[in-house]
Design an enzyme around this catalytic site. Structure first.
Site, mmCIF file in Angstrom:
data_model
loop_
_atom_site.group_PDB
_atom_site.id
_atom_site.type_symbol
_atom_site.label_atom_id
_atom_site.label_comp_id
_atom_site.label_asym_id
_atom_site.label_seq_id
_atom_site.Cartn_x
_atom_site.Cartn_y
_atom_site.Cartn_z
ATOM 1 N N CYS A 163 -1.594 1.007 -1.235
ATOM 2 C CA CYS A 163 -3.764 1.384 -1.670
ATOM 3 C C CYS A 163 -4.079 0.678 -0.210
ATOM 4 O O CYS A 163 -4.217 -0.443 -0.067
ATOM 5 C CB CYS A 163 -3.828 0.719 -2.623
ATOM 6 S SG CYS A 163 -6.008 1.262 -2.857
ATOM 7 N N CYS A 343 -7.317 7.660 -2.945
ATOM 8 C CA CYS A 343 -8.121 5.803 -2.266
ATOM 9 C C CYS A 343 -9.361 5.458 -2.917
ATOM 10 O O CYS A 343 -10.453 5.647 -1.958
ATOM 11 C CB CYS A 343 -7.861 5.186 -1.023
ATOM 12 S SG CYS A 343 -8.108 3.629 -0.786
#
Ligand SMILES: Cc1cc2nc3c(=O)[nH]c(=O)nc-3n(C[C@H](O)[C@H](O)[C@H](O)COP(=O)(O)OP(=O)(O)OC[C@H]3O[C@@H](n4cnc5c(N)ncnc54)[C@H](O)[C@@H]3O)c2cc1C
Length: 418
Positions: A163, A343
């Site tokens: 991430c 994301c």
């Protein structure tokens, strides 16, 4: 348990492993599957950002692994230690050998906290926190609540990390907390990134630069955290300028959120399955191992150049499951994975910029008519309710939902942005 043989063996029971096992079992109930996973707890890691920001709890993000593994799947509660792909076997830490017809490798990645000098000794105290581990994430929130003035640093190590937006997501949540508390003018918030820009995809990087500006956050690129002295409250960075010149810089802090350097798990690095950089070496479209045709890889452990996210895993699972079944039936494999990842960038305590993109940084949203760069309240609801629901009740349970993602939804916006 002794030596055993299964049709499908899966190494790692995180987001990728347990979902793949359950999906495979739904598609082919008669198939025998073993899942090698040492942990009793399973964490919804995308929730860690909002736990650190004080908008979610670790309890909500935690389940017992035993409750997630579908019936008929054998859970081998041990570590995979080494691979013998020429003999179709995996050796466990216990010394038992598990054989397979097909192997799926998805043990995630490794957090290298110890690569930052002084960090392991001070993490979890002295205002040194990290959202990246279940053991430390709650201390982030504790730290944010205590800070009344001074300097708050947020670091980002060299890529790849899981991430890639998470190092800055917590920074925006912190800055919004400081603003709401009326202490924003007493705290200097700084982002120190080993990389060259706010985000790997320029379309979103530009939009994030506006968010940074709005909060008055100072950004420093080419700044890689190498050491922390928790007692002295000082952090040392190796800096690289545009000409490639290196220097060292030490900064004082009152709090520091550290994103640790990350790499493939050591047992993967030293295995015959890894590429030169240590990651599981797979074809980026079929997810089949480049050398061993009956081995597949997905999730954070592979060398596919996508954003390492649970969102990517969701799109990879059907490709791996279907390709194993195709291989079993001697059919051609499907080049089914296009590098999709997502994301959800928490730009405040009530808004999210939902960055969705595929290989090569191609912007590929799942929803038409919305500008993905908007700081949207809808996606805050997604982040806090929708996405966790999708994770626990759809993906992990082995159901598929195919929400198509399309570059055509934003072609005009991307063109205008150039
Ligand atoms: C702070 C943070 C924020 C994030 N935010 C988002 C987000 O907003 N959206 C998003 O989509 N993703 C997000 N992610 C990333 C996402 O959580 C990961 O990409 C995803 O969990 C990857 O799945 P995985 O199965 O590959 O790895 P993991 O889910 O990490 O699972 C790996 C599993 O392998 C097991 N394992 C390790 N070693 C062995 C071994 N030797 N033998 C057997 N098993 C082993 C581990 O115990 C673990 O259960 C975030 C992650 C973090 C840390």
């Amino acid at each position: 348990m002794g030596d055993k043989k299964f049709t499908v063996v899966i190494v790692g029971g995180g987001a990728a492993g347990v979902s793949t096992a359950n999906n495979m079992k739904r598609k082919r109930p008669e198939i025998d599957i073993a899942l090698i996973e040492p942990s009793e707890k399973h964490y919804y890691q995308p929730g860690f950002t909002i736990i650190g920001g004080g908008a979610y709890s670790l309890k909500k993000a935690t389940r017992n692994e035993a409750d997630l593994i579908g019936s008929g799947i054998e859970w081998i509660k041990d570590y995979a230690e080494s691979f013998q792909p020429d003999n179709n076997a995996v050796t466990l830490r216990s010394g038992d050998v598990i054989s397979y017809d097909f192997l799926v490798v998805c043990p995630g990645l490794q957090l290298d906290f110890e690569k930052i000098q002084g960090l392991p000794e001070t993490l979890g105290k002295n205002g040194v926190c990290s959202n990246y581990s279940a053991d430390t994430v709650e201390y982030t929130w504790e730290t944010l609540q205590k800070l009344e003035s001074g300097t708050a640093l947020f670091t980002q190590p060299p890529m790849p990390i899981k991430c890639a937006g998470a190092p800055q997501k917590i920074m925006y949540l912190a800055a919004d907390r400081f603003r709401k508390k009326g202490i924003a003018d007493k705290i200097s918030v700084e982002f120190l990134n080993a990389g060259p820009g706010m985000f790997g995809v320029p379309f979103f990087a530009k939009a994030l630069s506006k968010v940074v500006k709005d909060y008055g956050i100072q950004t420093h690129f080419g700044h890689n955290l190498v050491a922390i002295d928790g007692n002295a409250k000082q952090a040392t960075f190796e800096t690289t300028d545009a000409e490639g010149n290196k220097a060292t810089l030490t900064k004082a802090f009152d709090m520091i959120h550290v994103t640790p350097p990350q790499s493939a798990p050591d047992f993967i690095k030293k295995s015959p399955l890894s590429d030169d950089a240590g990651w599981v070496d797979v074809n980026k479209a079929t997810l089949q191992h480049v050398k061993y045709s009956n081995i597949f890889g997905l999730g954070d452990a592979t060398n596919t150049p996508n954003a390492k996210t649970a969102a990517a895993v969701r799109k990879q699972i059907p490709v791996v499951v279907d390709n194993i079944l195709k291989l079993q039936a001697s059919q051609a494999l499907e080049e089914g994975y296009d590098g999709y990842g997502s994301c959800p960038l928490t730009t405040s305590l009530s808004t999210v910029m939902l960055a969705e993109f595929s290989y090569g940084g191609k912007v590929t949203p799942s929803f038409p008519f919305l500008d993905p760069r908007a700081n949207s309240a809808i996606w805050w609801l997604g982040k806090t309710f929708g996405f966790p629901f999708l994770y626990w009740h759809i993906m992990v349970k082995g159901f598929r939902i195919d929400i198509p993602h399309k570059a055509s939804y934003v072609e005009k916006l991307v063109e205008e942005d150039k």
